[in-house]
Enzyme design. Structure first.
Site, PDB file in Angstrom:
ATOM      1  N   ARG A   1     -69.385  39.778   8.052  1.00 29.09           N
ATOM      2  CA  ARG A   1     -69.110  38.803   6.996  1.00 29.09           C
ATOM      3  C   ARG A   1     -68.344  39.421   5.822  1.00 29.09           C
ATOM      4  NH1 ARG A   1     -72.034  34.096   7.334  1.00 29.09           N
ATOM      5  NH2 ARG A   1     -71.633  33.745   5.127  1.00 29.09           N
TER       6      ARG A   1
ATOM      7  N   ASN B   1     -72.786  34.766  -2.216  1.00 29.57           N
ATOM      8  CA  ASN B   1     -71.759  34.533  -1.194  1.00 29.57           C
ATOM      9  C   ASN B   1     -71.058  33.237  -1.548  1.00 29.57           C
ATOM     10  OD1 ASN B   1     -70.223  34.219   1.176  1.00 29.57           O
ATOM     11  ND2 ASN B   1     -71.887  33.122   2.169  1.00 29.57           N
ATOM     12  N   GLY B   2     -69.729  33.285  -1.629  1.00 32.30           N
ATOM     13  CA  GLY B   2     -68.976  32.070  -1.934  1.00 32.30           C
ATOM     14  C   GLY B   2     -68.031  32.310  -3.095  1.00 32.30           C
TER      15      GLY B   2
ATOM     16  N   GLU C   1     -54.388  30.950  21.324  1.00 29.91           N
ATOM     17  CA  GLU C   1     -55.551  31.824  21.189  1.00 29.91           C
ATOM     18  C   GLU C   1     -55.183  33.276  21.483  1.00 29.91           C
ATOM     19  OE1 GLU C   1     -59.523  33.158  20.623  1.00 29.91           O
ATOM     20  OE2 GLU C   1     -58.264  31.540  19.828  1.00 29.91           O
TER      21      GLU C   1
ATOM     22  N   LYS D   1     -55.402  36.411  18.819  1.00 32.49           N
ATOM     23  CA  LYS D   1     -56.146  37.645  19.083  1.00 32.49           C
ATOM     24  C   LYS D   1     -55.267  38.872  18.838  1.00 32.49           C
ATOM     25  CE  LYS D   1     -59.940  35.997  19.710  1.00 32.49           C
ATOM     26  NZ  LYS D   1     -59.489  35.149  18.644  1.00 32.49           N
TER      27      LYS D   1
ATOM     28  N   GLU E   1     -54.733  39.293  15.026  1.00 32.01           N
ATOM     29  CA  GLU E   1     -55.983  39.562  14.315  1.00 32.01           C
ATOM     30  C   GLU E   1     -56.402  41.024  14.431  1.00 32.01           C
ATOM     31  OE1 GLU E   1     -59.052  35.845  14.319  1.00 32.01           O
ATOM     32  OE2 GLU E   1     -58.537  36.635  16.284  1.00 32.01           O
TER      33      GLU E   1
ATOM     34  N   HIS F   1     -34.966  25.585  21.060  1.00 30.72           N
ATOM     35  CA  HIS F   1     -34.808  24.945  19.751  1.00 30.72           C
ATOM     36  C   HIS F   1     -34.965  25.976  18.636  1.00 30.72           C
ATOM     37  CE1 HIS F   1     -34.720  21.012  21.674  1.00 30.72           C
ATOM     38  NE2 HIS F   1     -35.694  21.464  22.451  1.00 30.72           N
TER      39      HIS F   1
ATOM     40  N   LYS G   1     -65.945  36.856   9.239  1.00 26.98           N
ATOM     41  CA  LYS G   1     -66.348  36.000  10.365  1.00 26.98           C
ATOM     42  C   LYS G   1     -66.452  34.524   9.974  1.00 26.98           C
ATOM     43  CE  LYS G   1     -67.899  35.448  14.615  1.00 26.98           C
ATOM     44  NZ  LYS G   1     -67.006  35.696  15.761  1.00 26.98           N
TER      45      LYS G   1
END
Length: 606
Positions: A29, A102-103, A480, A484, A487, A503, A601
């Protein structure tokens, strides 16, 4: 986002050690900085620094400290650079109160200015520090700790979760949820609070998710939950069958690798969980709605994009996948009581998804959730929800949760097709049978990919950019795979419907550009082969991924062959080589695979 934890015990003074254990389970996190606050011998002690929990332990020997109460924090910076001063927890002027958050408290700078005018000393540029000073102000007016916290909440703007301790009342932790997740863990002579369940698994299997607008007063023997008006809330705890080992790497080098290898097992949970009365209700709401949208972010959006094709092919329905942050600008004015919103979120806390769902709910839309975390905001906001059953996913990157989202959404589209009469019982049973055979094919694909992809990554890890292309159903898979790659390896990557090459994008292709094509063996294959030919004729390097017998060999530098599979289920297999390619690119480049730079996360800010 950030991870927070609090522990209070009646008989075990090793709380600091337990806090560091919990923080280590929350590093997905945030990992810019971290800290721990304890009360010992009537005094508040805070240790914090830039870097990891392991670094904090090495420097400050947190585990050797003794206390019956404490809070901890691991940070993903939003306000203020990652510095020791900005690391949490934060204290008030007199060092009697500690807070971890948190936030985002969006009016923090205005609060800082106001507090400084009143004589308070602000030590950081972090949005959470003002909380400690405002609570301090009310305590000095004679209010209790709980009253001071409740009095403080209305002055805070934004979305946040808080945990606080005070030397004035060292027998309690106070936790506040206003938009961001908190789980209360129930123990024996010991209680807990944390941002996510993995932090609690070593201590208890009982937990109570706080809802928005709730405060918890946690002692070693009791937990009292109230709303922000002080009214007591009674809620039974959940009991989880997850084990501490489910949140550990075990024999694997990284969590990402472990979670890729778990996919053949956990996908069976998604199949079992979908065969319930909740699926019937889920489908009923879809069929009764005039308009249906899927909203999601990141990997959940990519899974939803694949599902849009499934709903079209199996149920004859137009259910667009929409990036949650863009939904209101694109479709917000069309939402009404005849609309169904399918919210897809691993955490169930993704702020753009939650905010959009709340706005749709205000317009009487039906909310259908696809979630991994029970007790999340999205679960409580949903009229009906489908759990995907992937278990804890510790790596910041989604792998097994993406796979289980795919399966849950595939089964939802399959049931919708049956109930709408678009497919008959025989077709339904055939596809369900094929889905149940996927674990064996997934395992075969994993074993193959783990052998082939280290060699390919060794050849291409110096690439500046990688295109991932497909046509039709596997365009979402291409998205996806591209996500990956960027990331975890930090190599620029872009996903395209292969028909878009002409195009503008073909201008990027030369002998230095790597192009990864996903060849689906359906009526789109000839189009994709034509696009491969166009790239090949311009000396572009090509990796082709397909199933069964090779096709397109004449255009490809490398072929990756997954087991033969019905084209409609090919997204389940085609994504696996892409997961491994990204993984081994990152490994070759020496990246931090489980904790990529700048990422967290659960995104609970906007």
């Amino acid at each position: 986002m950030c991870g927070i934890i609090g522990i209070i015990s009646s008989n075990d003074n090793r709380v600091p050690k337990k806090i560091t254990e919990g923080l280590n389970r929350l590093t997905y996190r945030g990992y810019d900085s971290c800290g721990v606050a304890i009360i010992s011998n009537g005094k508040l002690e805070i240790v914090k620094d830039v870097g990891t929990v392991d670094k904090l332990e090495k420097i400050y020997k947190v585990s050797e400290k003794r206390s019956f109460i404490g809070i901890g924090h691991t940070r993903w910076a939003t306000h203020g650079r990652p510095t020791q001063e900005n690391a949490q927890p934060h204290a008030d002027c007199d060092f009697k109160i500690a807070v971890a958050e948190n936030g985002i408290i969006s009016n923090c700078y205005e609060l800082d200015s106001e507090l400084e005018r009143e004589g308070h000393i602000i030590r950081s540029r972090c949005d959470s520090e003002p909380v400690a000073h405002i609570v301090e102000k009310y305590l000095k007016k004679g209010m209790s700790f709980e009253e001071s916290v409740l009095k403080t909440i209305p002055s805070l703007k934004g979305l946040f979760a808080l945990v606080l301790i005070s030397v004035h009342e060292p027998d309690k932790i106070i936790a506040v949820r206003n938009g961001n997740p908190l789980m209360i863990g129930i123990g024996n002579g010991e209680n807990y609070v944390a941002s996510d369940l993995p932090a609690l698994l070593s201590f208890t299997n009982k937990y109570i998710p706080l809802k928005d607008g709730e405060i918890a007063i946690i002692t070693s023997e009791s937990v009292t939950i109230k709303d922000f008006n002080g009214k007591i809330v009674v809620r039974k705890p959940f009991i989880t069958d997850l084990t501490p080992e489910s949140a550990e790497k075990g024999k694997f080098e990284t969590f990402m690798l472990k979670e890729i290898y778990e996919q053949p097992t956990v996908i069976q949970n998604a199949i079992l969980l979908a065969e319930t009365k909740y699926m019937d209700k889920f489908v009923k709401h879809i069929l009764e709605a005039d308009k249906v949208f899927m909203i999601a972010c990141g990997s959940s959006y990519n899974a939803s994009l694949v599902a849009s094709y499934w709903f079209n092919k199996l149920a004859g329905m137009c259910i667009p996948a929409v990036i949650a942050s863009e939904f209101n600008e694109l479709y917000g004015n069309s939402v009404d009581e005849d609309t169904a919103i399918i919210g897809v979120s691993q955490s169930g806390e993704t702020q753009h998804v939650v905010t959009t769902v709340k706005q749709a709910k205000e317009k009487s839309a039906k909310i259908l959730g696809v979630i991994n975390v029970l007790g999340s905001q999205l679960m409580y906001l949903s009229d009906v929800y489908l759990p995907i059953g992937a278990g804890p996913e510790i790596c910041v990157l989604a792998t097994k949760t993406y796979m289980n989202q795919l399966m849950t959404l595939f089964l939802a589209s399959l049931h919708t097709g049956l109930e709408s009469g678009r497919i008959d019982r025989s077709e339904f049973s055939n596809y369900l049978s094929l889905a149940r055979k996927l674990p064996e094919k997934l395992l075969s694909t994993i074993n193959m990919s783990d052998k082939i992809m280290p060699k390919l990554s060794g050849r291409y890890y110096k690439q500046q950019s990688i295109l991932v292309l497909s046509h039709g159903l596997n365009y979402g898979t291409a998205c996806e795979g591209s996500l990956k790659i960027k990331e975890v390896s930090y190599i620029h990557s872009e996903a395209l419907p292969s028909g878009e090459l002409l195009h503008g994008h073909l201008a990027l292709v030369d002998d230095k550009m790597l192009n990864v094509f996903l060849l689906t063996k359906d009526d789109t294959m000839e189009f994709t082969l034509g696009n491969m030919s166009e790239v090949h004729s311009r000396n572009g390097k090509i990796i082709a991924i397909t199933a069964g017998e090779p096709v397109g060999e004449e255009f490809s530098s490398h072929m990756v062959i997954v087991p033969e599979i019905d084209p409609l289920l090919s997204p389940f297999l085609y994504v696996v080589p892409l997961q491994f390619f990204a993984y081994h690119l990152a490994k070759k480049l020496g990246r931090n695979i489980d904790q990529p730079r700048n990422l967290a996360k659960t995104i609970t800010v906007t």
